[in-house]
Design a protein around this motif. Structure first.
Motif, short mmCIF file in Angstrom:
data_model
loop_
_atom_site.label_atom_id
_atom_site.label_comp_id
_atom_site.label_asym_id
_atom_site.label_seq_id
_atom_site.Cartn_x
_atom_site.Cartn_y
_atom_site.Cartn_z
N ILE A 10 -14.13 -3.96 35.33
CA ILE A 10 -12.77 -4.07 34.78
C ILE A 10 -11.95 -5.15 35.50
CG2 ILE A 10 -10.59 -2.78 34.42
CD1 ILE A 10 -12.31 -0.39 33.68
N CYS A 40 -9.03 0.13 24.25
CA CYS A 40 -9.88 0.72 25.30
C CYS A 40 -9.69 2.23 25.32
CB CYS A 40 -9.56 0.12 26.66
SG CYS A 40 -7.95 0.59 27.31
N GLU A 41 -10.58 2.90 26.01
CA GLU A 41 -10.47 4.36 26.10
C GLU A 41 -9.29 4.72 27.00
OE1 GLU A 41 -14.16 6.48 26.73
OE2 GLU A 41 -15.26 4.96 25.58
N ARG A 48 -6.15 1.69 34.86
CA ARG A 48 -6.87 0.67 35.64
C ARG A 48 -6.67 -0.72 35.04
NH1 ARG A 48 -12.16 0.25 37.88
NH2 ARG A 48 -11.52 -1.80 38.49
N VAL A 49 -6.78 -0.76 33.72
CA VAL A 49 -6.62 -2.05 33.03
C VAL A 49 -5.22 -2.62 33.33
CG1 VAL A 49 -6.38 -3.10 30.72
CG2 VAL A 49 -8.34 -1.62 31.22
N LYS A 70 -15.60 0.94 28.76
CA LYS A 70 -15.23 1.58 30.04
C LYS A 70 -16.27 1.33 31.14
CE LYS A 70 -16.93 6.36 29.32
NZ LYS A 70 -17.50 6.34 27.97
N ASN A 71 -17.48 0.93 30.76
CA ASN A 71 -18.51 0.69 31.78
C ASN A 71 -18.51 -0.72 32.35
OD1 ASN A 71 -19.53 3.33 31.46
ND2 ASN A 71 -20.54 2.67 29.57
N SER A 127 -9.03 6.75 29.30
CA SER A 127 -9.38 6.98 30.71
C SER A 127 -9.31 5.70 31.55
CB SER A 127 -10.80 7.56 30.79
OG SER A 127 -11.70 6.64 30.25
N ILE A 128 -9.38 4.52 30.93
CA ILE A 128 -9.33 3.29 31.74
C ILE A 128 -8.00 2.54 31.59
CG2 ILE A 128 -11.86 2.96 31.86
CD1 ILE A 128 -11.45 0.64 29.79
N GLN A 129 -7.09 3.06 30.77
CA GLN A 129 -5.86 2.32 30.50
C GLN A 129 -5.09 1.98 31.79
OE1 GLN A 129 -2.23 2.22 27.34
NE2 GLN A 129 -2.66 4.22 28.17
#
Ligand code: NAD
Length: 453
Positions: free
Chosen positions: A225, A252-253, A259-260, A221-222, A255-257
């Protein structure tokens, strides 16, 4: 005698003449092969277009450029690769000459796959020629046009007795497999890989199996992206996802799905426009059997982007699947198509656990700015190849061994590795008939006194 038997017998006879052993002859053959790629780009490109809707530039980038690089490397390095390789000696052999002498194995069978038909069929052939072998080349019947062009062109440029092309499907391949070879180099799926190994066992023939599998891709997540997703989009949708080392799925976590998904959608648009169907850089599924197989994999998963298709021209849009469960249909076998499932995981620990529950993949991708994350992923998993912050490019590095481990294959190739894979590394020790006194201690009677104990 069947056509297949004749080709093998002719290759064996040609090998026995000894002409493939001369380094000059090997170099001449490699240069002739180089000439084929210089002179026949048009024919090669047309066939790739018909088989997989590859664009001419795309075909050069992913097929022939790499081969030309491998040929010039082999031509440049052959003398060095084929030379005796001195090794360290022990006390007993201090005054001897001890070295490894690579020698040709004999007749190699090369069975190619259809997805990068030139790259995966000719690259082993380059190594087979360089190592001084004869080789029977069996291109995949699935890429109908390319295998025909290969059958027509190779005999015009290289020694057709030493390196015959045998075309055909399963019966022809099985007839070939009944013959005795000195090595079998197979690229394709693991189910057929087992058939190959079983046939090879009857003659104690060694095999190289270049297989596939579900290559995972973990996004930390860091990380940046936007950049990660641009590179993943390229790795996944090139050749319509029909790449053995394409990232098969993303971990992935949660929280970033979103965005991905957004970033991959953006890259899809950048690369293939709003309408990939009319974009010359977007490929097609090889045939309707594979089209149906891939479409069926989508069942039960949520489509976040793409999903549309057209059976008559084997088009499947670049597709993203979200919140995919490990039990989903798409997670049961290698996708080998343009579907990209995203599986949410709680973090690196769960990602590593998930990867280790599956078979060892051909490639493993991690995107992270943090060396600790990269190193943990490398050290706590196993895969054929390992890449951080990019996709696919390890295939182009001739100094890296390319191959699988466990279910993704055995043996490796590219550059000198192909030469070594298709050579016998013969251990040689040359002693002089002098200094027999030194040997006294090894001859019976074995007494402690003789050894000075
Ligand atoms: P494919 O169907 O073209 O099969 C490969 C070869 O096996 C063909 O030449 C075919 O004639 C032969 N074959 C098929 N069935 C056979 C049988 N029953 N007996 C004997 N021979 C048989 O290709 P594929 O398997 O669909 O290729 C896709 C697979 O290959 C994917 O899993 C992909 O990951 C893998 N692959 C691996 C690499 C690599 O370098 N590791 C490269 C490309 C593809």
């Amino acid at each position: 005698m069947s056509r297949e038997q004749q080709a093998v017998a002719r290759a064996r006879k040609a090998f026995e003449t000894g002409r493939s052993r001369s380094l000059e002859y090997r170099i001449l053959q490699l240069k002739n092969l180089q000439r084929l790629f210089e002179e026949k780009q048009k024919e090669i490109a047309e066939a790739c277009k018909k088989d997989l809707n590859k664009s001419e530039v795309g075909m050069q980038m992913y097929e022939t450029l790499g081969l030309e690089g491998e040929i010039s490397l082999a031509v440049r390095k052959l003398k060095e690769w084929a030379a005796p390789r001195p090794v360290e000696k022990n006390l007993l052999t201090l005054s001897d000459t001890v070295y490894i002498q690579p020698e040709p194995l004999g007749v190699v069978l090369i069975i190619g796959a259809w997805n990068y038909p030139w790259a995966v069929t000719i690259q082993p052939l380059i190594g087979a020629i360089a190592a001084g072998n004869a080789a029977v080349v069996k291109p995949s019947e699935v890429c109908v046009h390319t295998s025909k062009v290969m059958e027509e062109l190779l005999p015009i440029y290289i020694d057709k007795e030493l390196y015959p092309v045998v075309t055909g499907g399963v019966p022809e391949t099985q007839e070939l497999l009944r013959q005795r070879f000195d090595h079998i180099f197979y690229t394709g799926n693991g189910t057929v890989g087992k058939v190959i190994m079983e046939a090879a066992a009857k003659h104690l023939t060694p095999v190289t199996l270049e297989l596939g599998g579900k290559s995972p891709c973990y996004i930390d997540k860091n990380c940046d992206i936007t950049t990660a997703c641009r590179r993943i989009t390229w790795g996944k949708y090139t050749n319509c996802g029909q790449t053995c080392i394409a990232p098969d799925y993303i971990l992935c976590e949660p929280s970033i799905q979103d965005r991905v998904i957004e970033e991959i959608k953006k890259s899809i648009k950048d690369f293939y426009t709003d309408d990939p169907k009319t974009c010359p850089d977007y490929g097609r599924i090889i045939n309707q059997r594979h089209f149906k197989r891939i479409m069926a994999m989508m069942e039960g998963s949520t489509v976040a982007a793409g999903g549309d298709s057209n059976e008559s021209d084997c088009f499947i849009a670049p597709t993203i699947l979200r919140d995919v469960k490990p039990e989903a249909k798409v997670m049961q076998e290698e996708i080998f198509g343009p579907l990209l499932p995203i599986l949410p995981v709680s973090g690196l620990d769960e990602a590593i656990k998930f990867i280790n529950k599956g078979e060892k993949p051909l490639a493993l991708y991690v995107f992270s700015p943090d060396d600790k994350v990269i190193n943990r992923m490398r050290d706590e998993t196993s895969s054929g190849g390992f890449l951080a912050n990019d996709c696919l490019v390890h295939f182009s590095v001739s100094s890296l061994p390319f191959g699988g481990v466990g279910n993704s294959g055995m043996g490796c190739y590219h550059g000198k590795y192909t030469f070594d894979q298709l050579s016998h590394l013969r251990g040689c020790l040359i002693k002089k008939l002098k200094m027999e006194g030194v040997n006294d201690m090894r001859y019976p009677p074995h007494t402690a006194k003789k050894l000075g104990w």
